[in-house]
Design a protein around this motif. Structure first.
Motif, short mmCIF file in Angstrom:
data_model
loop_
_atom_site.label_atom_id
_atom_site.label_comp_id
_atom_site.label_asym_id
_atom_site.label_seq_id
_atom_site.Cartn_x
_atom_site.Cartn_y
_atom_site.Cartn_z
N ARG A 1 54.55 39.96 36.35
CA ARG A 1 53.46 39.14 35.83
C ARG A 1 53.36 39.20 34.31
NH1 ARG A 1 48.12 39.18 37.34
NH2 ARG A 1 47.89 41.44 37.42
N GLU A 2 53.10 38.05 33.70
CA GLU A 2 52.95 37.99 32.25
C GLU A 2 51.61 38.58 31.83
OE1 GLU A 2 53.33 35.40 34.23
OE2 GLU A 2 55.23 34.40 33.79
N THR A 3 50.61 38.48 32.70
CA THR A 3 49.26 38.98 32.40
C THR A 3 48.93 40.06 33.42
OG1 THR A 3 48.38 37.18 33.74
CG2 THR A 3 48.48 36.83 31.36
N GLY A 4 49.58 41.20 33.28
CA GLY A 4 49.50 42.23 34.29
C GLY A 4 48.22 43.03 34.32
N ASP A 5 47.29 42.78 33.38
CA ASP A 5 46.07 43.58 33.34
C ASP A 5 44.86 42.86 33.91
OD1 ASP A 5 45.96 41.69 31.37
OD2 ASP A 5 45.01 42.99 29.88
N ASN A 6 45.07 41.65 34.48
CA ASN A 6 43.93 40.93 35.02
C ASN A 6 44.35 40.00 36.16
OD1 ASN A 6 44.59 38.18 33.93
ND2 ASN A 6 44.36 39.23 31.97
N VAL A 7 43.36 39.47 36.86
CA VAL A 7 43.57 38.51 37.94
C VAL A 7 42.62 37.33 37.70
CG1 VAL A 7 43.37 38.09 40.43
CG2 VAL A 7 44.25 40.29 39.60
N LEU A 8 43.14 36.13 37.85
CA LEU A 8 42.33 34.92 37.67
C LEU A 8 41.65 34.54 38.98
CD1 LEU A 8 41.49 32.41 35.94
CD2 LEU A 8 43.57 31.31 36.81
N PHE A 9 40.35 34.26 38.91
CA PHE A 9 39.59 33.78 40.06
C PHE A 9 39.09 32.37 39.77
CE2 PHE A 9 39.58 38.29 40.68
CZ PHE A 9 39.51 38.48 42.06
N ILE A 10 39.32 31.45 40.73
CA ILE A 10 38.84 30.07 40.59
C ILE A 10 38.02 29.71 41.82
CG2 ILE A 10 39.52 27.64 40.46
CD1 ILE A 10 42.09 28.50 39.06
N ASP A 11 36.81 29.20 41.60
CA ASP A 11 35.98 28.73 42.70
C ASP A 11 35.95 27.20 42.67
OD1 ASP A 11 34.15 28.12 44.62
OD2 ASP A 11 32.53 29.35 43.82
N ALA A 12 36.88 26.60 43.43
CA ALA A 12 36.97 25.14 43.49
C ALA A 12 36.33 24.59 44.76
CB ALA A 12 38.44 24.71 43.41
N SER A 13 35.48 25.40 45.38
CA SER A 13 34.93 25.05 46.70
C SER A 13 33.97 23.87 46.67
CB SER A 13 34.23 26.26 47.31
OG SER A 13 33.16 26.70 46.49
N ASN A 14 33.45 23.54 45.50
CA ASN A 14 32.46 22.46 45.42
C ASN A 14 33.02 21.17 44.85
OD1 ASN A 14 30.22 24.03 46.41
ND2 ASN A 14 30.21 25.09 44.42
N ASP A 15 34.31 21.15 44.55
CA ASP A 15 34.92 19.97 43.94
C ASP A 15 35.75 19.23 44.97
OD1 ASP A 15 33.75 20.92 41.69
OD2 ASP A 15 35.58 21.53 40.68
N TYR A 16 35.19 18.17 45.53
CA TYR A 16 35.91 17.37 46.53
C TYR A 16 35.14 16.07 46.78
CZ TYR A 16 32.30 19.21 49.67
OH TYR A 16 31.10 19.55 50.24
N GLU A 17 35.81 15.18 47.49
CA GLU A 17 35.17 13.93 47.93
C GLU A 17 34.87 14.06 49.42
OE1 GLU A 17 36.65 9.45 48.95
OE2 GLU A 17 37.24 10.25 46.98
N PRO A 18 33.61 13.97 49.82
CA PRO A 18 33.28 14.10 51.25
C PRO A 18 33.95 12.99 52.05
CG PRO A 18 31.30 14.26 49.90
CD PRO A 18 32.40 13.78 49.00
#
Length: 514
Positions: free
Chosen positions: A406-423
């Protein structure tokens, strides 16, 4: 015309024709069996037309038709040799799709026995050749002798003549096609008949927008991949999606269900992947892996969620033995993750879709999760997707991204995309802008208020290696402060109104002497 509009138009045209074909088959068989006949004939037509185009180029300077050349023994042998080498099979002129359609339209002497011979001849042409594995038993699910097509030959012939005629109307212009014709056909049929089939359709086909996210992540910064691998490849659509992002030299996959395994090979060939450029195997990947020892540049999967498996047979299995505990019998989610990591090249990227439970469940899964993060530091990102975007399941899912270097071995990225969608009516839909936002956030590795966060390994340790996204991405919306003085005043006013109503009521009752 923008791509999304063109895609919608092509999908609508395809779906209209497929629904018409399905209506012809309705009443003869169960809904989930329709796809075997429709997709089998689509593929037969594709192979026929591909061969005709190739033969046309081969005979261009000879001023002779394919039928005429086939009647010349010397031409025939040369054509067979050339076709087997270039496309892996050959079809005699009498067995071409166009010949069948011509008989149906003009001479009216088409019979289902001829179609059966034509289908069989494709497989026979590959026997003993380098392409045999790619074509062997490919049409097994196209049972033209089934009584479900009709009790008599005449009835079966009449029904299949309708199917061939309507499939002949489908536009196979792949050069400018913005959709995955075979994959989209399969997705449409699944969406219409999954409930009747009683199967989790999400295990067979990954929606194209989700496939796009996985493909863009594992190819980011790369234009050439030596190999890509999907251990639960379904119809192969996810593997093929990667090839839209980068040049892929060879595709590898495994699929446990034979019908879907056949579809995956069809899909490869339909998308002009040469028979020697893919290696798709049919077996249970956890019990009988077929590619042990191989490492891949990109590994992707949408495995069956929380599947049961027998972990008692794998104590000495190199894929699982170093983690301290085995994934539980009742949930194989982490077993699939471990299998995929085993096959990931040192500089490769892996992306897998899993149920949210893998982020926080304890016991053996907690031990495995901790080992992957603390001891190996392989976890690169956690991406939460909206609920109800897969066929057959409404649960929310997550994408886990792993890298061994990993290029960024000291962290982890978290993404909350749960609310982005078309019903949607049946499934929710990820829009192009939703996909782009996920990819841009992953690429830039940036924190966005209420959407993403970059957590240090110490942050994750403090949470006891629980990866539940709300622990890292704060989506809490503060409510406006309550004006207590205003509330008191409103309550006082209501009390006064009630007292006046009581007085008015008592006055009326007195007047009525009640």
């Amino acid at each position: 015309m923008i791509t999304s509009t063109k895609q919608k138009e092509q999908k609508n045209q395809l779906n209209t024709k497929l629904w018409s074909i399905a209506n012809d088959l309705r009443g003869n068989m169960e809904h989930n069996e329709f796809k075997n006949y429709i997709l089998g004939v689509i593929f037969y037509r594709y192979l026929s037309e591909k061969l005709e185009n190739r033969v046309s180029n081969l005979l261009k300077e000879d001023n002779i038709t394919y039928a005429e050349a086939w009647n010349d023994e010397e031409y025939t042998e040369e054509l067979k040799e050339e076709l087997l080498d270039e496309i892996g099979y050959y079809i005699a002129p009498e067995y071409l799709f166009s010949t069948m359609v011509n008989k149906i339209t003009n001479t009216k002497d088409f019979t289902i026995e001829e179609l059966s011979k034509a289908i069989g001849s494709i497989n026979e042409s590959t026997l003993g050749t380098k392409s045999q594995d790619a074509f062997e038993n490919l049409f097994d699910d196209l049972d033209l002798e089934s009584n479900k097509l009709g009790q008599k030959v005449e009835a079966r012939s009449k029904l299949m003549a309708k199917v061939l005629s309507k499939i002949a109307e489908i536009d196979f212009s792949h050069e400018d096609s913005e959709i995955d014709v075979l994959g989209d056909a399969y997705e449409f049929l699944i969406s219409q008949f999954a409930s009747s089939a009683g199967k989790k359709a999400g295990e067979f086909y990954t929606p194209q927008q989700v496939s796009k996210i996985l493909a863009k992540i594992v190819t980011m910064g790369k234009k050439d991949l030596k190999s890509v691998y999907d251990p639960t490849c379904g119809s192969g659509s996810l593997l093929l999606r990667i090839s839209k992002e980068a040049d892929v030299r060879k595709f590898y996959g495994q699929e446990v269900i034979s019908t879907t395994y056949n579809l995956a090979r069809m899909n490869m060939l339909l998308h002009n992947v040469s028979y020697d450029k893919f290696d798709i195997q049919n077996d249970d990947v956890l019990e009988n892996p077929k590619h042990l020892g191989k490492k891949f540049d990109a590994v992707v999967a949408n495995p069956p969620y929380s599947q049961t498996w027998d972990n008692s047979m794998h104590n000495d299995d190199d894929r699982f033995s170093e983690y301290g505990k085995m994934a539980p019998n009742s949930k194989a989610d982490f077993a699939f993750v471990q299998h995929m990591i085993y096959h990931l090249a040192d500089k490769g990227v892996m992306a897998v879709v899993l149920p949210h439970g893998v982020l926080f469940r304890g016991n053996a899964e907690g031990t495995i999760r901790k080992y992957l993060i603390k001891e190996k530091n392989y976890l690169d990102a956690v991406i939460g997707l909206p609920s109800n975007i897969f066929f057959g399941t409404g649960i929310p899912t997550t994408i886990l991204v792993f890298k061994k270097c990993r290029e960024t071995g000291d962290n982890v990225l978290f993404i909350d995309a749960s609310n982005d969608y078309e019903p949607g009516k049946n499934q929710n839909i990820l829009r192009d802008e939703d996909v782009e936002k996920i990819i841009d956030t992953y690429k830039e590795r940036k924190a966005i208020d209420k959407y993403s966060a970059v957590a240090t390994l110490d942050d994750i340790k403090e949470n006891d290696y629980n990866l539940n996204i709300p622990r890292y991405v704060d989506t809490f919306e503060e409510e406006e402060p309550v004006n207590m003085e205003k509330v008191k005043a409103e309550i006082k006013e209501l009390k006064e109104q009630f007292l006046k109503q009581d007085e008015d009521l008592e006055k009326i009752l007195n007047e009525l002497e009640l």
